[in-house]
Design a protein around this motif. Structure first.
Motif, short mmCIF file in Angstrom:
data_model
loop_
_atom_site.label_atom_id
_atom_site.label_comp_id
_atom_site.label_asym_id
_atom_site.label_seq_id
_atom_site.Cartn_x
_atom_site.Cartn_y
_atom_site.Cartn_z
N SER A 161 -3.48 32.55 -35.04
CA SER A 161 -3.57 32.66 -33.59
C SER A 161 -4.35 31.48 -33.01
N GLU A 162 -5.46 31.13 -33.64
CA GLU A 162 -6.27 30.00 -33.16
C GLU A 162 -5.54 28.67 -33.34
N ARG B 278 -0.98 24.37 -28.81
CA ARG B 278 -0.40 24.38 -27.47
C ARG B 278 -1.28 23.61 -26.49
N LYS B 279 -2.60 23.79 -26.58
CA LYS B 279 -3.50 23.09 -25.66
C LYS B 279 -3.44 21.58 -25.87
N LEU B 280 -3.13 21.16 -27.08
CA LEU B 280 -3.00 19.72 -27.36
C LEU B 280 -1.61 19.20 -27.01
N GLY B 281 -0.72 20.08 -26.55
CA GLY B 281 0.61 19.66 -26.13
C GLY B 281 1.63 19.62 -27.24
N PHE B 282 1.31 20.21 -28.39
CA PHE B 282 2.26 20.27 -29.50
C PHE B 282 3.06 21.56 -29.43
N GLU B 283 4.22 21.54 -30.06
CA GLU B 283 4.98 22.77 -30.20
C GLU B 283 4.29 23.63 -31.24
N ASP B 284 4.74 24.87 -31.41
CA ASP B 284 4.14 25.74 -32.42
C ASP B 284 4.17 25.06 -33.78
N ASP C 124 -9.54 13.02 -31.08
CA ASP C 124 -9.77 12.92 -32.53
C ASP C 124 -10.47 14.16 -33.07
N GLU C 125 -11.46 14.67 -32.34
CA GLU C 125 -12.16 15.89 -32.77
C GLU C 125 -11.21 17.08 -32.81
N ALA C 126 -10.37 17.20 -31.79
CA ALA C 126 -9.42 18.31 -31.73
C ALA C 126 -8.40 18.23 -32.86
N LEU C 127 -7.92 17.03 -33.15
CA LEU C 127 -6.95 16.86 -34.24
C LEU C 127 -7.59 17.16 -35.60
N THR C 128 -8.85 16.78 -35.77
CA THR C 128 -9.56 17.09 -37.01
C THR C 128 -9.74 18.59 -37.16
#
Length: 67
Positions: free
Chosen positions: A46-47, A53-59, A16-20
């Motif tokens: 870039s960030e 990518r680290k969350l497993g999403f495509e660009d 949840d923190e990463a998605l926010t």
């Protein structure tokens, strides 16, 4: 373990923190694109891509040129 006064080597976010954070970065990127601040947009983009990518999403939408 980091010594006093030094940042930790790693930090962790819950999903949840990463998605926010990702949503906030995407909003910032979009606002910077609209305002014409290209150099800042490149850095934020870039960030956003790295975190996505680290969350497993495509660009994120728009491809590497931000469109």
């Amino acid at each position: 373990m980091a010594s006093a006064g030094e940042p930790p080597e790693r930090i962790y976010y819950t999903l949840d923190e990463a998605l926010t954070l990702l949503a906030a970065l995407e909003d910032a990127r979009d606002a910077l694109i609209e305002s014409g601040h290209l150099a800042v947009v490149a850095s934020v983009e870039s960030e956003v891509r790295l975190l996505s990518r680290k969350l497993g999403f495509e660009d994120p939408e728009g491809g590497p040129d931000g469109r």
